[in-house]
Structure formats: C-alpha cells, structure tokens
Design a protein around this motif. Structure first.
Motif, mmCIF file in Angstrom:
data_model
loop_
_atom_site.group_PDB
_atom_site.id
_atom_site.type_symbol
_atom_site.label_atom_id
_atom_site.label_comp_id
_atom_site.label_asym_id
_atom_site.label_seq_id
_atom_site.Cartn_x
_atom_site.Cartn_y
_atom_site.Cartn_z
ATOM 1 N N ASP A 122 2.439 28.907 86.055
ATOM 2 C CA ASP A 122 3.218 29.034 84.588
ATOM 3 C C ASP A 122 2.972 28.028 83.988
ATOM 4 O OD1 ASP A 122 5.358 29.109 82.609
ATOM 5 O OD2 ASP A 122 6.710 30.859 83.957
ATOM 6 N N GLY A 125 2.623 29.770 77.449
ATOM 7 C CA GLY A 125 4.184 29.947 77.335
ATOM 8 C C GLY A 125 4.421 30.353 75.551
ATOM 9 N N ASN A 127 5.490 32.118 71.965
ATOM 10 C CA ASN A 127 5.972 33.215 71.777
ATOM 11 C C ASN A 127 5.982 33.895 70.684
ATOM 12 O OD1 ASN A 127 8.405 31.836 73.302
ATOM 13 N ND2 ASN A 127 8.528 29.993 71.726
ATOM 14 N N HIS A 162 3.799 34.071 81.005
ATOM 15 C CA HIS A 162 4.868 33.731 80.434
ATOM 16 C C HIS A 162 5.490 33.603 78.829
ATOM 17 C CE1 HIS A 162 9.181 33.847 82.385
ATOM 18 N NE2 HIS A 162 9.596 32.912 81.532
ATOM 19 N N GLY A 164 7.119 34.305 75.780
ATOM 20 C CA GLY A 164 8.734 33.912 74.806
ATOM 21 C C GLY A 164 8.424 35.477 74.231
ATOM 22 N N TYR A 326 17.114 31.662 77.841
ATOM 23 C CA TYR A 326 15.924 31.616 78.561
ATOM 24 C C TYR A 326 16.621 30.994 79.858
ATOM 25 C CZ TYR A 326 12.319 28.047 78.180
ATOM 26 O OH TYR A 326 10.735 27.776 77.954
ATOM 27 N N ASP A 330 14.665 33.075 82.826
ATOM 28 C CA ASP A 330 13.957 32.252 84.170
ATOM 29 C C ASP A 330 14.064 32.156 85.766
ATOM 30 O OD1 ASP A 330 11.359 30.637 83.396
ATOM 31 O OD2 ASP A 330 12.740 29.327 82.567
ATOM 32 N N TYR A 348 5.985 24.851 86.892
ATOM 33 C CA TYR A 348 5.887 25.377 85.502
ATOM 34 C C TYR A 348 5.164 23.825 84.694
ATOM 35 C CZ TYR A 348 9.139 27.941 87.548
ATOM 36 O OH TYR A 348 9.731 29.506 87.962
ATOM 37 N N VAL A 350 4.615 23.044 81.089
ATOM 38 C CA VAL A 350 5.640 22.780 79.885
ATOM 39 C C VAL A 350 6.200 21.386 79.862
ATOM 40 C CG1 VAL A 350 7.634 23.633 79.189
ATOM 41 C CG2 VAL A 350 6.844 24.958 80.665
ATOM 42 N N GLN A 354 11.711 19.796 77.852
ATOM 43 C CA GLN A 354 13.202 21.062 79.057
ATOM 44 C C GLN A 354 12.853 20.267 80.241
ATOM 45 O OE1 GLN A 354 11.196 25.086 77.526
ATOM 46 N NE2 GLN A 354 10.138 24.918 76.519
ATOM 47 N N HIS A 357 16.029 21.720 81.012
ATOM 48 C CA HIS A 357 15.774 22.537 81.675
ATOM 49 C C HIS A 357 15.785 23.480 82.879
ATOM 50 C CE1 HIS A 357 15.310 27.372 81.549
ATOM 51 N NE2 HIS A 357 14.191 26.654 81.306
ATOM 52 N N PHE A 358 14.909 22.684 83.394
ATOM 53 C CA PHE A 358 13.972 22.888 84.250
ATOM 54 C C PHE A 358 15.062 22.587 86.058
ATOM 55 C CE2 PHE A 358 10.881 23.767 81.739
ATOM 56 C CZ PHE A 358 10.108 25.260 82.636
HETATM 57 N N1 ARG Z 1 8.190 30.002 75.062
HETATM 58 C C1 ARG Z 1 8.912 29.188 75.771
HETATM 59 C C2 ARG Z 1 8.866 27.869 74.631
HETATM 60 O O1 ARG Z 1 7.798 28.039 74.126
HETATM 61 C C3 ARG Z 1 7.910 28.436 76.815
HETATM 62 C C4 ARG Z 1 7.584 28.824 77.781
HETATM 63 C C5 ARG Z 1 7.278 28.250 79.800
HETATM 64 N N2 ARG Z 1 7.961 28.834 81.065
HETATM 65 C C6 ARG Z 1 8.988 29.041 81.961
HETATM 66 N N3 ARG Z 1 8.755 29.262 82.538
HETATM 67 N N4 ARG Z 1 10.074 28.797 80.849
HETATM 68 O O2 ARG Z 1 9.710 26.908 74.981
#
Ligand code: ARG
Length: 587
Positions: A122, A125, A127, A162, A164, A326, A330, A348, A350, A354, A357-358
């Motif tokens: 993943d 990402g 948006n 993935h 946004g 969010y 997920d 992931y 990222v 974050q 979050h994970f």
């Molecule tokens: N769209 C998210 C952002 O801009 C990142 C996505 C990452 N992937 C996920 N599965 N949360 O922060």
C-alpha cells in the motif's frame, strides 16, 4: 526453485558442526564480515559469548574452534585475535565454487522466501484534488522498490495506491464549485443526464482545493456546507456522485502521469471510496460485538495495552455526527484485502508521522479479528529535507510539487550529461532521454540509500554527481562494465577464479548479494540493496585499477576476470532493477 546455498549459510553450517563437537551453543555459531579485513574475510565472535556459561577463558575456546576449523579446507587461514575472535579467510577454491553456482543461478542467489504467498504493498496514497508533492516521493520510490524486492524473493505482489478519495475534501470541493457556479446540473437533480467531464481543468482544481480548505478553516459556515455536502455525497446524492467521479478521474489523470514519470507500477488504483459500502456494516458489527464502545457520542475502539510505554489513545471509528474516519476506511480496506487468496502480508509505505495511526489500526484489527493471520507492517519513512535541514519547501515557502522537483533534478542531470557526452555523436533527443534517466535515477537512489526512517537532504547538485554515493555513479559503473564486456567481443569468458585481494573482495561482495536482498525484504529496507550495490561498485573500481582485464596476457586469468566482470554486471544491473533505477545505454 533455487538450491543455491549462500557463502554465509555454508560457513555458518561449518561453524555449527564445530560448535556442536565442542558442546557450545548452536546459536553462537555465526560468522560476520570481518572488522579487520587484513586478518580475514569473516570473523566469529561466538567464543566470547560462550565463555561465561562454559566457565572457560574465551581465548581457550577460540583456540579449540580455530583448531577444528583449520582442518576444514573451506578455510585458507584460521587465526585467533584479541580476547578470542576467530578470523577466517575463505579458500579461493570455495570462492570460485560459490561464484560458479551463482553464475548458474538465474536468481543470483536471491532466496525464495515468499514461496508464492501474496503481499499487498500500500503506497503512494495521494488524495484527490491535491497534486503529488515532495511527501509522496518517498512512498512511491520506496514502495516500488519494496514491491520489486518482494517479487525477487518469490512473493506474489499487489501494489495498491490507496487513493484518498472519500473524505471531507470532496465536500469542500463540491461546496466551493457550487458557490462559483450554482447553475451546474450536479446541484439540480432533475433526473437528467449529468456530464462526465469535470467542470474545471486540472490546474483550476489544484488551485481550488487549497482555497476551499482555507475558506472552510476560516469560516464555520463554509465548513458546515462542506460537511453537509460530504454527508450527501456519502449518502449517494446522484449529482454530487457524478461531480465526485469526474473530479476524481481528472486528478487521477495528472497523478498517473507522475507515477509514469517515476516508473512506478500499480496493480490497482483503488481508494478509500472502494470500501464505502462496507464501512457502515463494519461499524455496526464492531459495535454489536462489543469491540467498539460509545464515548461521548462517538464510537471508539480501545487499543491501549498495559505494557505500553507511551499513551495509546483509542481509535476513533465514527464521530458523533456519524462520519466515518481515516482509520475506519483502513479497517474496511484490510477486511476487503483479507479475502485475496494467499494474502500473508500487507506493507503500508507511509510517512513515519502516521506511526500512531497504523499502530492503532493494527491493534484494532487484531481485536476485531480483521485479517487475522496476515502480517501487518508499517514501513514508515523520514522526511525529505531542504538544505536547511527542515522539511523541503519551495523558494516561496510552499509545498514542493513532485513534478517540479523531478524536473529540477533532470535539468541538473542534463548539465552533467552535456559535459560527459561532449564531442560524442549524440542527438538532442537521446541526450534528453539520458538526462531523464540520470536525473530520476539520482533522486531515487538518494531516496533509497541508507535507513528509510531517517530523513535526507534533497541537495540536487550532490545527488546528480557522477562521483560519490549517488545513483549516477552506479549507473556509470554499469555502463562502463557493459562497454568493457562489449570490447571483449568474443574473448573467452571463463569461470571466476579469484587470486588478488582486490579480486577476492569483489567476489565476496557478489556472494553476499542474495543475503542483502533477503535482509532488505525482511527489514523493509531497500537501502540495504542500495548500499550493497554501492559497496560492490567501489570494490569493482579498486579491482579494475589494480588488475588488468582485457590487457591481461595470461589467457586463463583474462577469462576468469572477464567472468568476474560479467557477474558484477549482472549483480549491479539486478540491484538497480530492484531499486527501480534505469541503466542507460551510455553515459
Ligand atoms: N492518503 C493518505 C495521506 O495522504 C495516505 C494513505 C496511506 N495508506 C493507507 N492505507 N492509510 O495521508
């Protein structure tokens, strides 16, 4: 299927036999690259660690280990140094034997660790409505490389961007567009057909979003409109859905151009919106089963554990106004992915910011039994920084667009390429294409080398240099090897037979390639492959300065050295391929 046994595995097996004979613990029978290459290729520190339990001086244990190992013709030299380090020099015949096995192995010694299991990567990402910026660079470059490394290790891979594409930003956009053009058909649902093309251009869209977001932050009335639109969209308003669809497609078009520019390949451009119908039932189920609980009107999942060193706040599943979040998308996405046959791992890629979050999502998934048995990994990364060491900004202080950053690197690479190809018969189109390969390769290498968790300074002049720890240095090493091998024409290429120290150093590095790729896969660190490739290229330069190849008078030595050049070329090209870096025809 490869039956290749790496040199490290072979040496460890020999050590294990000796440790067993001496009644020493098996887990200490390990060799590592020597700190002092003048004493040996490898060293084993096991005697030191074994001494306490064995109640013997480490030096005496090391002497026993060394005595038994010196009977093994795998080793040309075994010696004990300091308080009990055992130094090993590998016999040249064994190096030659392992090199021959590697030459015969299409996988170059990369082990089949995946055994056909499926990994979802993943990454990317972006948006909707936001152009890709510098923050996406690392996710794309690291994600693509991790996809290739997993593939090389025998995994089936599925790269998913993935997107946004289902949050509040969609409501902000539609509310802003309504204010500008209230007469558009999306806002007057009379059952008629709705246009498929977006009512704005991509440039307008990219301006519109920051304006709309700023307006919503400043004005509660605007924010209320955006929330109302988001709710209506999520409830299935046909006009807003059509508008959303067209904006999503428009911004995706621009994003895909950036993916292409970076040579990033996705198997799916799925997004948060793809699980929109699954979110409601999932939330209801988690509440009914007691996994989630009400807290001040919102729905949360407690994820703290007694042994946590820092506070772990509950995961927010649904706000009091019913909006999903969010983390909720997920969880729903993971539930959907878990139905893919053979899924064993989701990575992931990222931003490290974050991490919380994970951690929350993974724990909540565990509690809810979502994707059980699937290994969940957050491969986080540090920021791309400017020369001042702070997160990279444009000169005007804004967020740097990814395409501008890449254009800049390509422009600098073009200056370098112009110098290096001066006087060569090369048309402008090929020169531009070369500058692109070098510029993009430079950015990727800078992004990949080292530890992904540390940030790095985006110093465009340094990273496009042909010397130093750079992508162009490695590309150049490959180009040089190709031309050397082309010059050799049909000269005989023989089996690798290392003699000189500089030659042995190259062979040892090649033989460590499979282990480096495996370590990169296990630690989600493409930097291990990048650093290994750089080290090999440097060793090769030393060898090339030290030993004649084409000019070597002895035919069998020449053949062996050409064989080594061929092997190095394959390892370097494969390394660059795993990093997603192109090898130019010439430089
Ligand atoms: N769209 C998210 C952002 O801009 C990142 C996505 C990452 N992937 C996920 N599965 N949360 O922060």
């Amino acid at each position: 299927m490869t039956s290749f046994q790496s040199l490290a595995a072979l040496v460890d097996a020999r050590l294990a036999a000796v440790f067993a004979t001496l009644g020493l613990p098996a887990h200490l029978a390990r060799a590592q690259t020597s700190d002092r290459p003048e004493l040996g290729d490898l060293q084993c520190n096991g005697a030191l660690a074994a001494a306490r339990d064995a109640r013997r001086p480490p030096r005496a244990i090391a002497d026993d280990v060394a005595r038994l190992l010196s009977e093994d013709d795998a080793f040309a030299e075994v010696s004990v140094a300091g308080p009990g380090f055992v130094n090993l020099r590998i016999a040249n015949a064994l190096l030659a034997d392992r090199a021959a096995a590697m030459v015969d192995d299409a996988q170059l010694g990369i082990p089949d660790e995946g055994r056909g299991r499926l990994v979802v990567l993943d990454f990317g990402g972006p948006n909707v409505a936001k152009p890709l910026h510098v923050g996406h660079l690392r996710s794309l470059v690291l994600g693509e490389s991790l996809r290739r490394i997993h593939g090389a290790l025998g995994w089936r891979t599925h790269g998913d961007a993935h997107l946004g594409d289902w949050g509040l930003q969609m409501g902000m956009l539609s509310a802003a567009i309504r204010r500008r053009s209230p007469d558009l058909p999306y806002f007057h649902d009379d059952g008629g057909a709705l246009p498929a093309n977006a009512p704005v251009t991509v440039e307008e869209l990219e301006k519109l979003y920051p304006e709309a977001a700023a307006a919503c932050r400043a004005d509660p009335g605007r924010m209320a409109e955006a929330r109302a639109d988001t709710a209506a969209l999520q409830a299935g308003d046909p006009g807003l859905l059509a508008l959303w669809q067209s904006l999503r497609a428009l911004s995706l078009q621009a994003q895909v151009r950036d993916f292409d520019e970076l040579g990033v390949v996705f198997d799916a451009l799925d997004g948060e919106s793809d699980v929109r119908d699954a979110v409601g039932p999932l939330v209801a189920r988690l509440e009914a089963s007691g996994v989630a609980r009400r807290s001040e009107g919102a729905l949360v999942i407690d994820v703290a554990e007694p042994e946590d060193a820092t506070a772990m706040p509950p995961l927010l599943l649904e706000k009091s106004d019913g909006a999903a979040l969010y983390a909720t998308t997920d969880l729903a996405t993971l539930e959907a992915r878990a139905t893919m046959p053979g899924l064993a791992r989701v990575v992931y890629v990222v931003d490290q910011r974050q991490a919380l979050h994970f951690a929350q999502v993974f724990r909540a998934a565990g509690k809810a039994g979502i994707g059980s048995g699937v290994e969940l990994v957050h491969a986080g990364f540090g920021t791309v920084n400017g020369l001042d060491g702070k997160p990279f900004k444009t000169r005007a202080g804004g967020v740097a667009r990814l395409s501008d950053l890449l254009d800049d690197a390509v422009a600098r690479a073009e200056e370098r390429v112009r110098e290096s190809t001066e006087g060569a018969a090369m048309d402008e189109r090929s020169r531009a294409a070369l500058a692109r390969q070098v510029g993009i390769g430079a950015v990727k290498f800078a992004d990949l080398s080292g530890d992904r968790l540390s940030g790095y300074v985006f110093d465009v002049d340094r990273l496009v240099a042909f010397e130093g720890r750079t992508g162009p240095y490695l590309q150049y090493a490959c180009v040089r090897l190709r031309s050397l091998l082309a010059k050799a024409g049909d000269a005989t290429i023989g089996p690798v037979a290392p003699e000189a120290d500089s030659e042995r150093a190259v062979v040892l590095s090649c033989l460590g390639f499979g282990d480096a790729v495996a370590a990169a896969g296990r630690q989600y660190q493409p930097g291990i492959v990048a650093d290994h490739a750089f080290d090999l290229a440097q060793r090769f330069s030393r060898f090339y300065a030290d030993c004649a190849v084409l000019a070597e008078p002895d035919a069998s030595v020449r053949a062996a050295r050409l064989g080594l050049c061929m092997l190095v070329r394959r390892v370097l090209e494969r390394s660059l391929d795993l990093l997603g870096i192109d090898v130019p025809e010439r430089m």
